[in-house]
Design a protein around this motif. Structure first.
Motif, PDB file in Angstrom:
ATOM      1  N   UNK A 192       2.113   9.519 -35.181  1.00 55.14           N
ATOM      2  CA  UNK A 192       1.122   8.872 -34.327  1.00 55.14           C
ATOM      3  C   UNK A 192       0.425   7.725 -35.058  1.00 55.14           C
ATOM      4  N   UNK A 193       0.045   6.727 -34.282  1.00 53.70           N
ATOM      5  CA  UNK A 193      -0.777   5.644 -34.801  1.00 53.70           C
ATOM      6  C   UNK A 193      -1.938   5.454 -33.842  1.00 53.70           C
ATOM      7  N   UNK A 194      -3.144   5.366 -34.391  1.00 51.84           N
ATOM      8  CA  UNK A 194      -4.323   5.204 -33.564  1.00 51.84           C
ATOM      9  C   UNK A 194      -4.389   3.812 -32.965  1.00 51.84           C
ATOM     10  N   UNK A 195      -4.464   3.744 -31.629  1.00 52.80           N
ATOM     11  CA  UNK A 195      -4.576   2.466 -30.934  1.00 52.80           C
ATOM     12  C   UNK A 195      -5.018   2.705 -29.501  1.00 52.80           C
ATOM     13  N   UNK A 196      -5.840   1.799 -28.987  1.00 50.91           N
ATOM     14  CA  UNK A 196      -6.199   1.868 -27.574  1.00 50.91           C
ATOM     15  C   UNK A 196      -5.642   0.674 -26.810  1.00 50.91           C
ATOM     16  N   UNK A 197      -4.758  -0.088 -27.461  1.00 50.82           N
ATOM     17  CA  UNK A 197      -4.148  -1.218 -26.785  1.00 50.82           C
ATOM     18  C   UNK A 197      -2.949  -0.757 -25.958  1.00 50.82           C
ATOM     19  N   UNK A 198      -2.567  -1.498 -24.934  1.00 51.00           N
ATOM     20  CA  UNK A 198      -1.392  -1.128 -24.140  1.00 51.00           C
ATOM     21  C   UNK A 198      -0.150  -1.040 -25.017  1.00 51.00           C
ATOM     22  N   UNK A 235     -15.159  15.486 -34.962  1.00 51.64           N
ATOM     23  CA  UNK A 235     -14.356  14.267 -34.959  1.00 51.64           C
ATOM     24  C   UNK A 235     -14.245  13.735 -33.531  1.00 51.64           C
ATOM     25  N   UNK A 236     -14.166  12.415 -33.365  1.00 47.97           N
ATOM     26  CA  UNK A 236     -14.049  11.846 -32.017  1.00 47.97           C
ATOM     27  C   UNK A 236     -12.614  11.973 -31.490  1.00 47.97           C
ATOM     28  N   UNK A 237     -12.477  11.864 -30.180  1.00 46.39           N
ATOM     29  CA  UNK A 237     -11.144  11.781 -29.584  1.00 46.39           C
ATOM     30  C   UNK A 237     -10.494  10.462 -30.003  1.00 46.39           C
ATOM     31  N   UNK A 238      -9.218  10.536 -30.378  1.00 45.68           N
ATOM     32  CA  UNK A 238      -8.505   9.354 -30.879  1.00 45.68           C
ATOM     33  C   UNK A 238      -7.324   9.070 -29.967  1.00 45.68           C
ATOM     34  N   UNK A 239      -7.303   7.906 -29.373  1.00 42.59           N
ATOM     35  CA  UNK A 239      -6.155   7.484 -28.575  1.00 42.59           C
ATOM     36  C   UNK A 239      -5.034   7.063 -29.525  1.00 42.59           C
ATOM     37  N   UNK A 240      -3.822   7.526 -29.253  1.00 38.24           N
ATOM     38  CA  UNK A 240      -2.706   7.272 -30.166  1.00 38.24           C
ATOM     39  C   UNK A 240      -1.448   6.882 -29.389  1.00 38.24           C
TER      40      UNK A 240
END
Length: 293
Positions: free
Chosen positions: A208-214, A147-152
């Motif tokens: 957690x919620x997956x997001x790469x936004x600020x 699985x890929x790394x997930x920004x949360x």
């Protein structure tokens, strides 16, 4: 006898699934006994003997659970509409029944739920469902994925699990304000303690919620982080995903020792793919991830 018992349980399970799917319809003894293909003269006693609740009581609790979820976690429906969907002819009757069961009016519960009476009220329903709705997992149900790394974005819950509902409510409200809808931003739970630690204060979980936004906290205690990528044992669970402990126990107790694999230093976590009451409880889906070396 084993085959006969399995057939009997499957027929009863079919009734529970029918109730889940048709909470808005008239769920009388005649229709439910027909779903099970049992005699209507004996069905109510068979149901009570199997689940420890009468049919009427079970349906009441199932409808009230859906209503309470809608009150706490969604503002799309009015209290009146929720009362009608729960089978009450008038909001006043729904409010009386709700207050009697939870010690709060529906409007008060929507604003600030008190979760301890809620958990106590639905204990009999959870016990009834657990009798036949548990899944027996096999090694074929487990797959290994990279699985890929997930920004949360993370909201931590620390302390008594009875208060987890309040944290979930705040998390959902924050997600809405941040525009992170479950259909576009994946939902994860990371468990950092046992489901029932010896001391309730030791309970620990991350929402957690997956997001790469600020991240804009909007007054909440939100932090950024990541779920590290790598090899994971993945177990898909369909139905009654409130309690994923049996699935986690299967991974740790049965699958892991027999697999020859070793775990790495990150807790077991899940991704929630569908949610009650958006879908009936037996159609909810979650995937458990056990990080491996």
């Amino acid at each position: 006898m084993t085959a006969a018992l399995q057939n009997y349980q499957a027929r009863m399970r079919r009734v529970l699934e029918h109730i889940d799917r048709h909470l808005d319809t008239d769920l009388d003894l005649d229709s439910l006994s027909g779903v099970a293909a049992f005699s209507k003269f004996h069905f109510h006693r068979q149901f009570s003997a199997t689940f420890g609740l009468s049919v009427h009581r079970y349906v009441q609790l199932a409808r009230m659970k859906r209503a309470s979820y809608r009150l706490a976690y969604s503002d799309a429906q009015s209290v009146t509409d929720i009362a009608m969907d729960a089978g009450y002819d008038a909001p006043d009757a729904f409010a009386r029944a709700f207050r009697q069961r939870f010690g709060q009016s529906p409007s008060s519960f929507r604003k600030s739920p008190v979760w301890e009476p809620w958990l106590a009220a639905f204990g009999p329903l959870d016990i009834a469902r657990s009798k036949l709705m548990q899944t027996n997992f096999t090694p074929d149900d487990v797959t290994i994925h990279n699985v890929p790394t997930i920004k949360v974005a993370i909201m931590e819950h620390r302390g008594d699990p009875a208060m987890l509902g309040a944290t979930i409510q705040r998390f959902i409200a924050w997600r809405k304000s941040a525009g992170l809808h479950p259909s576009t931003s994946p939902t994860f739970n990371v468990w950092r303690s046992e489901r029932r630690p010896a001391q309730p204060a030791d309970y620990s979980a991350d929402l957690c919620v997956g997001t790469d936004q600020p991240i804009v906290a909007n007054g909440e205690d939100i932090k950024s982080g990541e779920i590290p990528g790598g090899r994971c044992a993945v177990l898909r669970v369909v139905g009654y995903t409130d309690n994923l402990e049996p699935a986690a126990l299967y991974l740790y107790r049965d699958w892991l020792p027999a697999s020859g694999e070793e775990v790495r230093d990150f807790p077991i976590y899940c991704q929630r793919l569908s949610f009650f009451p958006e879908v009936p409880e037996h159609e909810t889906v979650a995937e458990l991830f056990l990080p491996l070396k």
